[in-house]
Write an enzyme that holds these catalytic residues in place. Structure first.
Site, short mmCIF file in Angstrom:
data_model
loop_
_atom_site.label_atom_id
_atom_site.label_comp_id
_atom_site.label_asym_id
_atom_site.label_seq_id
_atom_site.Cartn_x
_atom_site.Cartn_y
_atom_site.Cartn_z
N HIS A 212 47.07 44.98 23.58
CA HIS A 212 47.27 43.81 24.42
C HIS A 212 46.45 43.88 25.71
O HIS A 212 46.04 42.85 26.24
CB HIS A 212 48.75 43.69 24.76
CG HIS A 212 49.13 42.37 25.34
ND1 HIS A 212 48.93 41.18 24.68
CD2 HIS A 212 49.71 42.04 26.53
CE1 HIS A 212 49.37 40.18 25.42
NE2 HIS A 212 49.83 40.67 26.55
N ASP B 246 47.94 36.83 28.17
CA ASP B 246 49.40 36.86 28.25
C ASP B 246 49.89 35.51 28.81
O ASP B 246 49.47 34.46 28.32
CB ASP B 246 49.82 38.06 29.10
CG ASP B 246 51.28 38.43 28.98
OD1 ASP B 246 51.65 39.04 27.96
OD2 ASP B 246 52.05 38.10 29.89
#
Length: 321
Positions: free
Chosen positions: A298, A100
């Site tokens: 994710h 991220d």
């Protein structure tokens, strides 16, 4: 193999660091909305394999101080924190792992100070060259058509208040929506003008197959205490980061790199261009591995911990550190 906690002062900002093990340093960089704790499984695996696993709470998160000025949260500023952390450890170089925003940090660090990066291990957020226009020029147009968190997060105080009022609900919804169990880009089906909790799906009750109630409660406790403004300020520097990287335009990443992504990761699908892997390969000449993890999203290091740990240890073995 005890997990250790310590603090260091960096230009007046107090940074909290979690560490485990001894040996060559491997530094883990988290994203939003996470803290250093998000890496606790990987710290154990890497430390057990004979390395010094290090996970800082990045600026504005967890037990690290949160400067009041929005402009204090640029990548350049946080990279300064990471280099100061290396100096504090007495380490000339380290292997850096990122996800991220942490992935963006690792890529930019590899451009700004390649002599300090023994290897870059990145999850889900591939390297892409500096775009010709500021990021806001892209997201502003998209946000006129549908809800987009990148735009919603820009106004100071708005998302801060919404998320801080319901931290447990927000974290459950956002973690679930970003996982391989949901299609995050379905949030784009909502019109602009809504809040984030209006567009995120309801999350199933915990525990989940990949996240325990105790782990979730640890993260909730931190954000209940701190709120989300520190993390949101990273989003408010996306254009400033672009301005500060003008001298890096056109450069390729020269350090050894390893990339793993979840098959259902929303960043790979909706935020990394039309062919993110081709772009990655074209701009990272020493890219040594690309691994796709089926059915993961994710939070791949939590959803498929064994696969990610195996990938990390293989990369460290290949580097010979």
């Amino acid at each position: 193999m005890e997990l250790r906690h310590r603090y260091l002062d960096i230009d007046g900002t107090r940074m909290h660091v979690a560490e485990q093990g001894q040996g060559y340093p491997v530094v883990f960089c988290h994203g939003f909305p996470h803290t250093s704790y998000i890496w606790h499984r990987q710290l154990h695996a890497v430390a057990t394999a004979g390395y010094r696993a290090v996970a800082p709470d990045l600026r504005g998160y967890g037990r690290t101080e949160a400067p009041a000025q929005i402009e204090a949260y640029t990548n350049a500023a946080v990279i300064g924190d990471l280099l100061a952390l290396l100096d504090d450890m007495g380490a000339e170089r380290a292997v850096f792992v990122g996800l991220d925003f942490g992935a963006q940090l690792v890529w930019e660090l590899s451009l700004r100070a390649p002599e300090r990066v023994a290897g870059a291990v990145v999850l889900n957020n591939p390297f892409a060259p500096r775009p010709p226009r500021a990021p806001s020029e892209f997201w502003t147009k998209a946000a006129q058509r549908h809800f987009l968190h990148l735009s919603y997060f820009q106004e100071p105080g708005v998302a801060d208040a919404e998320l801080a009022a319901r931290p447990a609900e927000f974290l459950a919804r956002v973690y679930y929506s970003l996982s391989g169990d949901y299609h995050y880009l379905d949030t784009w089906k909502n019109p602009p003008g809504l809040g984030y909790l209006d567009v995120l799906p309801e999350a199933p009750p915990l525990p989940w197959s990949w996240l325990s109630t105790a782990e979730f409660d640890t993260l909730v406790a931190e954000f209940t205490r701190t709120g989300f403004t520190g993390g949101l300020n990273w989003y408010r520097n996306l254009d400033r980061n672009w301005e500060l990287t003008e001298s890096l335009a056109g450069r390729t990443v020269a350090v050894p790199a390893y990339f793993l992504y979840g098959e259902n990761d929303p960043d790979m699908e909706g935020f990394s261009g039309r062919d993110p892997l081709a772009t990655l390969r074209a701009n990272v000449p020493d890219l040594r591995a690309v691994v796709r993890v089926p059915d993961a999203g994710h939070l791949v290091h939590l959803e498929r911990t064994a696969a990610v740990d195996e990938f990390l240890l293989a990369a460290l073995g290949d580097l010979g550190v």
